[in-house]
Enzyme design. Structure first.
Site, mmCIF file in Angstrom:
data_model
loop_
_atom_site.group_PDB
_atom_site.id
_atom_site.type_symbol
_atom_site.label_atom_id
_atom_site.label_comp_id
_atom_site.label_asym_id
_atom_site.label_seq_id
_atom_site.Cartn_x
_atom_site.Cartn_y
_atom_site.Cartn_z
ATOM 1 N N GLY A 134 -9.560 -4.181 13.919
ATOM 2 C CA GLY A 134 -10.358 -3.344 13.039
ATOM 3 C C GLY A 134 -11.803 -3.788 12.966
ATOM 4 C CG HIS A 135 -14.183 -4.650 16.585
ATOM 5 N ND1 HIS A 135 -13.174 -3.975 17.231
ATOM 6 C CD2 HIS A 135 -15.340 -4.292 17.213
ATOM 7 C CE1 HIS A 135 -13.689 -3.247 18.211
ATOM 8 N NE2 HIS A 135 -14.990 -3.423 18.229
ATOM 9 N NE ARG A 136 -16.430 0.487 18.093
ATOM 10 C CZ ARG A 136 -16.520 1.457 18.991
ATOM 11 N NH1 ARG A 136 -15.999 2.657 18.735
ATOM 12 N NH2 ARG A 136 -17.127 1.256 20.151
ATOM 13 N N GLY B 196 -14.006 -5.566 9.016
ATOM 14 C CA GLY B 196 -13.943 -6.146 10.349
ATOM 15 C C GLY B 196 -15.299 -6.441 10.951
ATOM 16 C CB SER C 253 -6.536 -3.350 -1.320
ATOM 17 O OG SER C 253 -7.029 -2.694 -2.455
ATOM 18 C CB SER C 254 -7.886 -5.790 -6.067
ATOM 19 O OG SER C 254 -8.674 -4.618 -6.080
ATOM 20 C CB CYS C 255 -4.846 -1.050 -5.109
ATOM 21 S SG CYS C 255 -4.293 -0.944 -3.402
ATOM 22 C CE1 TYR D 47 -4.727 0.576 2.316
ATOM 23 C CE2 TYR D 47 -5.186 -0.174 0.080
ATOM 24 C CZ TYR D 47 -5.416 -0.252 1.441
ATOM 25 O OH TYR D 47 -6.313 -1.171 1.926
ATOM 26 C CE LYS E 86 -3.870 -2.885 3.591
ATOM 27 N NZ LYS E 86 -4.215 -3.507 4.896
ATOM 28 N N PRO F 245 -9.155 -9.044 -0.942
ATOM 29 C CG PRO F 245 -10.339 -8.524 0.976
ATOM 30 C CD PRO F 245 -8.961 -8.494 0.399
ATOM 31 C CG ASN G 33 -13.041 -2.123 -5.763
ATOM 32 O OD1 ASN G 33 -12.282 -1.286 -5.308
ATOM 33 N ND2 ASN G 33 -12.902 -2.613 -6.990
ATOM 34 C CG LEU G 34 -14.362 -5.721 0.555
ATOM 35 C CD1 LEU G 34 -13.821 -5.917 1.970
ATOM 36 C CD2 LEU G 34 -15.000 -6.995 0.038
ATOM 37 C CG HIS H 156 -13.273 2.683 -1.428
ATOM 38 N ND1 HIS H 156 -13.169 2.540 -0.065
ATOM 39 C CD2 HIS H 156 -12.036 2.458 -1.927
ATOM 40 C CE1 HIS H 156 -11.921 2.233 0.246
ATOM 41 N NE2 HIS H 156 -11.209 2.177 -0.861
#
Length: 323
Positions: A11-13, A17, A108-110, A137, A141, A164, A166-167, A180
């Site tokens: 997922g580098h893009r 990532g 994700s924190s969710c 989702y 996770k 992480p 929310n980024l 988001h």
């Protein structure tokens, strides 16, 4: 972690990532395995097996996922659970088969309960019902965390899940249908300013509290974890769950966030809240004490980060016009 080690960033893009690639390269890790979605379909088990058998990475960072905001999660639940389960199952299993030394799985924190005590600690996992709008989702996770734990327990692997908050940051998604809250507010505030609107409509009541972390700070935390010695990496994995929160330690209301975004963007109008739209979880503040005990803390304050993100959004607009 040897600087010449072969590291696969899945997922580098994406937002996470791409930040990880920047941080790894800055730390001198140039032997990176990178594949686009077109080059490697991670939901296809055979393709993933062939990739791992051919490349034999020493370390893996699993940042690939189907992600989106509250609207996308609420309208595409089947896609969110199916694609994420498939990606995780294939990559984690083949990492074990290929003898990968360390794997970081980004969640994700969710994953934490909707009414979770605040701030949310790693041990709060699976202690209450999830937020309905993003439950598929979140469950995917959680399954990824459980896979890391199961493989560690049965096979002695060193697979660590990192959650992480929310980024936001360079390369974020500004599509109002799938983005988001923070990138959506940046775009909406910019467009409202450009049109000369008198007000800006924000989803929900504005009361929920959210925590945000600049993507490069998240990447710095992940690389710091990967570079721990065996004893400290083992301590980070702990017993159950093998999970480390990555957060800034502070939050603010959506109303306050919208105000900061408008100030950065230069929108002078009023905020109008559409209470007919869902608020989501009331509060999601992570307890990042475990990470702090390892000596890490974020460097980029929210206001400065939003300025950087806004500049990135302006560049994305300019590139679309030029293209």
């Amino acid at each position: 972690m040897d600087r010449n080690a072969k590291i696969y960033v899945a997922g580098h893009r994406g937002l996470a990532g791409s930040a990880l690639v920047r941080r790894l390269r800055a730390a001198g890790h140039d032997n990176l395995l990178l594949r686009t979605h077109a080059e490697l379909e991670l939901t296809e088990a055979v393709a993933v097996r062939r990739f791992f058998e051919a490349e034999r990475p020493q370390h893996v960072v699993l940042a690939a996922a189907k992600v989106g905001g509250i609207l996308a999660n609420d309208t595409l639940p089947a896609e969110f659970i199916h694609e994420n389960l498939a990606i995780q199952a294939n990559v984690i299993h083949e990492a074990w088969r290929a003898g990968v030394q360390r794997l970081l799985f980004l969640g994700s924190s969710c994953i934490y309960p909707r009414e979770c005590p605040q701030p949310m600690k790693e041990e709060h996992l699976l202690t209450g019902p999830l937020e309905p709008t993003n439950r598929p989702y979140a469950l995917a996770k959680i399954a990824g965390i459980e896979m890391c734990s199961a493989y560690n327990r049965q096979y002695g692997t060193q697979f660590l899940a990192v959650m992480p908050t929310n980024l936001y940051g360079p390369g974020d998604n500004y599509d109002l249908q799938t983005s988001h809250v923070l990138p959506a507010l940046i775009r909406k505030a910019h467009e409202a300013k450009t049109r000369g609107d008198s007000d800006l409509v924000v989803w929900g009541t504005g009361k929920p509290r959210r925590e945000f972390l600049y993507s490069d700070d998240m990447a710095d935390a992940c690389v710091a974890l990967l570079r721990l010695d065996d004893a400290r990496f083992g301590a980070a994995m702990g017993t159950y769950p093998p999970l480390v929160n990555i957060g800034s330690g502070t939050d603010l209301t959506i109303r306050e966030l919208a105000g900061v975004v408008c100030e950065v963007v230069g929108f002078k109008g009023a905020l109008r809240f559409d209470a007919s739209k869902p608020d989501g979880t009331p509060r999601k503040l992570l307890d990042a004490g475990k990470l702090a005990s390892l000596g890490w803390k974020p460097r980029i304050p929210l206001g400065a980060g939003i300025k950087l993100a806004h500049a990135d959004y302006l560049r994305s607009i300019a590139s679309l016009v030029a293209g």
